[in-house]
Design a protein around this motif. Structure first.
Motif, PDB file in Angstrom:
ATOM      1  N   LYS A   1       0.813  -1.217   0.000  1.00 48.16           N
ATOM      2  CA  LYS A   1       0.000   0.000   0.000  1.00 48.16           C
ATOM      3  C   LYS A   1       0.847   1.268   0.000  1.00 48.16           C
ATOM      4  O   LYS A   1       0.319   2.373  -0.020  1.00 48.16           O
ATOM      5  CB  LYS A   1      -0.938   0.008   1.208  1.00 48.16           C
ATOM      6  CG  LYS A   1      -2.009  -1.055   1.086  1.00 48.16           C
ATOM      7  CD  LYS A   1      -2.946  -1.039   2.258  1.00 48.16           C
ATOM      8  CE  LYS A   1      -4.025  -2.089   2.033  1.00 48.16           C
ATOM      9  NZ  LYS A   1      -5.012  -2.104   3.097  1.00 48.16           N
ATOM     10  N   GLY A   2       2.171   1.110   0.058  1.00 43.81           N
ATOM     11  CA  GLY A   2       3.058   2.267   0.008  1.00 43.81           C
ATOM     12  C   GLY A   2       3.165   3.029   1.316  1.00 43.81           C
ATOM     13  O   GLY A   2       3.563   4.189   1.317  1.00 43.81           O
ATOM     14  N   LEU A   3       2.823   2.378   2.436  1.00 44.93           N
ATOM     15  CA  LEU A   3       2.868   3.054   3.728  1.00 44.93           C
ATOM     16  C   LEU A   3       4.222   2.903   4.420  1.00 44.93           C
ATOM     17  O   LEU A   3       4.599   3.756   5.228  1.00 44.93           O
ATOM     18  CB  LEU A   3       1.756   2.534   4.634  1.00 44.93           C
ATOM     19  CG  LEU A   3       0.336   2.710   4.081  1.00 44.93           C
ATOM     20  CD1 LEU A   3      -0.685   2.089   5.024  1.00 44.93           C
ATOM     21  CD2 LEU A   3       0.028   4.168   3.833  1.00 44.93           C
TER      22      LEU A   3
ATOM     23  N   THR B   1       6.853   5.841   5.113  1.00 43.13           N
ATOM     24  CA  THR B   1       6.852   6.750   3.965  1.00 43.13           C
ATOM     25  C   THR B   1       6.021   7.985   4.324  1.00 43.13           C
ATOM     26  O   THR B   1       5.295   7.980   5.319  1.00 43.13           O
ATOM     27  CB  THR B   1       6.220   6.071   2.730  1.00 43.13           C
ATOM     28  OG1 THR B   1       4.840   5.810   3.014  1.00 43.13           O
ATOM     29  CG2 THR B   1       6.946   4.787   2.355  1.00 43.13           C
ATOM     30  N   PRO B   2       6.094   9.041   3.514  1.00 47.90           N
ATOM     31  CA  PRO B   2       5.221  10.203   3.772  1.00 47.90           C
ATOM     32  C   PRO B   2       3.737   9.821   3.785  1.00 47.90           C
ATOM     33  O   PRO B   2       2.968  10.300   4.614  1.00 47.90           O
ATOM     34  CB  PRO B   2       5.547  11.152   2.626  1.00 47.90           C
ATOM     35  CG  PRO B   2       6.967  10.812   2.263  1.00 47.90           C
ATOM     36  CD  PRO B   2       7.063   9.316   2.438  1.00 47.90           C
ATOM     37  N   LYS B   3       3.338   8.942   2.883  1.00 49.57           N
ATOM     38  CA  LYS B   3       1.959   8.454   2.862  1.00 49.57           C
ATOM     39  C   LYS B   3       1.654   7.694   4.158  1.00 49.57           C
ATOM     40  O   LYS B   3       0.565   7.829   4.727  1.00 49.57           O
ATOM     41  CB  LYS B   3       1.758   7.537   1.649  1.00 49.57           C
ATOM     42  CG  LYS B   3       0.361   7.004   1.493  1.00 49.57           C
ATOM     43  CD  LYS B   3       0.262   6.128   0.253  1.00 49.57           C
ATOM     44  CE  LYS B   3      -1.107   5.510   0.101  1.00 49.57           C
ATOM     45  NZ  LYS B   3      -1.182   4.614  -1.068  1.00 49.57           N
ATOM     46  N   GLY B   4       2.617   6.921   4.645  1.00 53.19           N
ATOM     47  CA  GLY B   4       2.451   6.186   5.897  1.00 53.19           C
ATOM     48  C   GLY B   4       2.312   7.111   7.085  1.00 53.19           C
ATOM     49  O   GLY B   4       1.531   6.848   8.003  1.00 53.19           O
TER      50      GLY B   4
ATOM     51  N   GLU C   1       1.053  10.151   7.040  1.00 53.42           N
ATOM     52  CA  GLU C   1      -0.297  10.721   6.968  1.00 53.42           C
ATOM     53  C   GLU C   1      -1.338   9.716   7.454  1.00 53.42           C
ATOM     54  O   GLU C   1      -2.255  10.063   8.209  1.00 53.42           O
ATOM     55  CB  GLU C   1      -0.608  11.146   5.523  1.00 53.42           C
ATOM     56  CG  GLU C   1      -1.888  11.897   5.372  1.00 53.42           C
ATOM     57  CD  GLU C   1      -1.890  13.237   6.082  1.00 53.42           C
ATOM     58  OE1 GLU C   1      -2.967  13.652   6.532  1.00 53.42           O
ATOM     59  OE2 GLU C   1      -0.817  13.863   6.201  1.00 53.42           O
ATOM     60  N   PHE C   2      -1.186   8.453   7.058  1.00 58.76           N
ATOM     61  CA  PHE C   2      -2.113   7.409   7.506  1.00 58.76           C
ATOM     62  C   PHE C   2      -1.999   7.189   9.011  1.00 58.76           C
ATOM     63  O   PHE C   2      -3.003   6.970   9.691  1.00 58.76           O
ATOM     64  CB  PHE C   2      -1.848   6.109   6.738  1.00 58.76           C
ATOM     65  CG  PHE C   2      -2.906   5.076   6.936  1.00 58.76           C
ATOM     66  CD1 PHE C   2      -4.156   5.219   6.356  1.00 58.76           C
ATOM     67  CD2 PHE C   2      -2.659   3.950   7.710  1.00 58.76           C
ATOM     68  CE1 PHE C   2      -5.142   4.255   6.545  1.00 58.76           C
ATOM     69  CE2 PHE C   2      -3.631   2.984   7.899  1.00 58.76           C
ATOM     70  CZ  PHE C   2      -4.881   3.139   7.311  1.00 58.76           C
TER      71      PHE C   2
ATOM     72  N   LYS D   1      -1.300   9.439  11.233  1.00 51.77           N
ATOM     73  CA  LYS D   1      -2.031  10.539  11.877  1.00 51.77           C
ATOM     74  C   LYS D   1      -3.536  10.267  11.876  1.00 51.77           C
ATOM     75  O   LYS D   1      -4.223  10.512  12.873  1.00 51.77           O
ATOM     76  CB  LYS D   1      -1.729  11.860  11.173  1.00 51.77           C
ATOM     77  CG  LYS D   1      -0.320  12.359  11.381  1.00 51.77           C
ATOM     78  CD  LYS D   1      -0.067  13.611  10.557  1.00 51.77           C
ATOM     79  CE  LYS D   1       1.389  14.043  10.643  1.00 51.77           C
ATOM     80  NZ  LYS D   1       1.654  15.201   9.781  1.00 51.77           N
TER      81      LYS D   1
END
Length: 90
Positions: free
Chosen positions: A47-49, A60-63, A65-66, A68
């Motif tokens: 999922k790219g987290l 990752t930056p996406k991780g 954000e998730f 948070k």
């Protein structure tokens, strides 16, 4: 102690991945066995987290954000559980 749901387990993995941990350290920090941790880390990578680099897991930056969003979800869920207990015991 009640069983942790998938959101709590995911939260704990992501939170610890901020520290750039190996699979063994992550396993102990999250109190998971190897099979369960592998299942979750593979899903989070897909999922790219998180990413795995040289045996270390990193958020990752996406991780981030998730993470948070999950933090907010868990806090709200705890408040709802407290209110349910108050209503049940009223």
């Amino acid at each position: 102690m009640p069983k942790r749901d998938k959101y709590r387990i995911t939260y704990e993995i992501l939170k610890n991945c901020r520290l750039n941990m190996s699979k063994t350290r992550l396993m102990f920090a999250c109190n998971l066995n190897y099979v369960i941790l592998t299942k979750y880390t593979n899903e989070l990578i897909a999922k790219g987290l998180i990413i795995e680099d040289q045996g270390k897991y990193t958020l990752t930056p996406k991780g981030l954000e998730f993470l948070k969003l999950l933090d907010t979800y868990i806090k709200l869920n705890e408040e709802i559980n407290k209110l349910e207990n108050l209503l049940y015991n009223f």
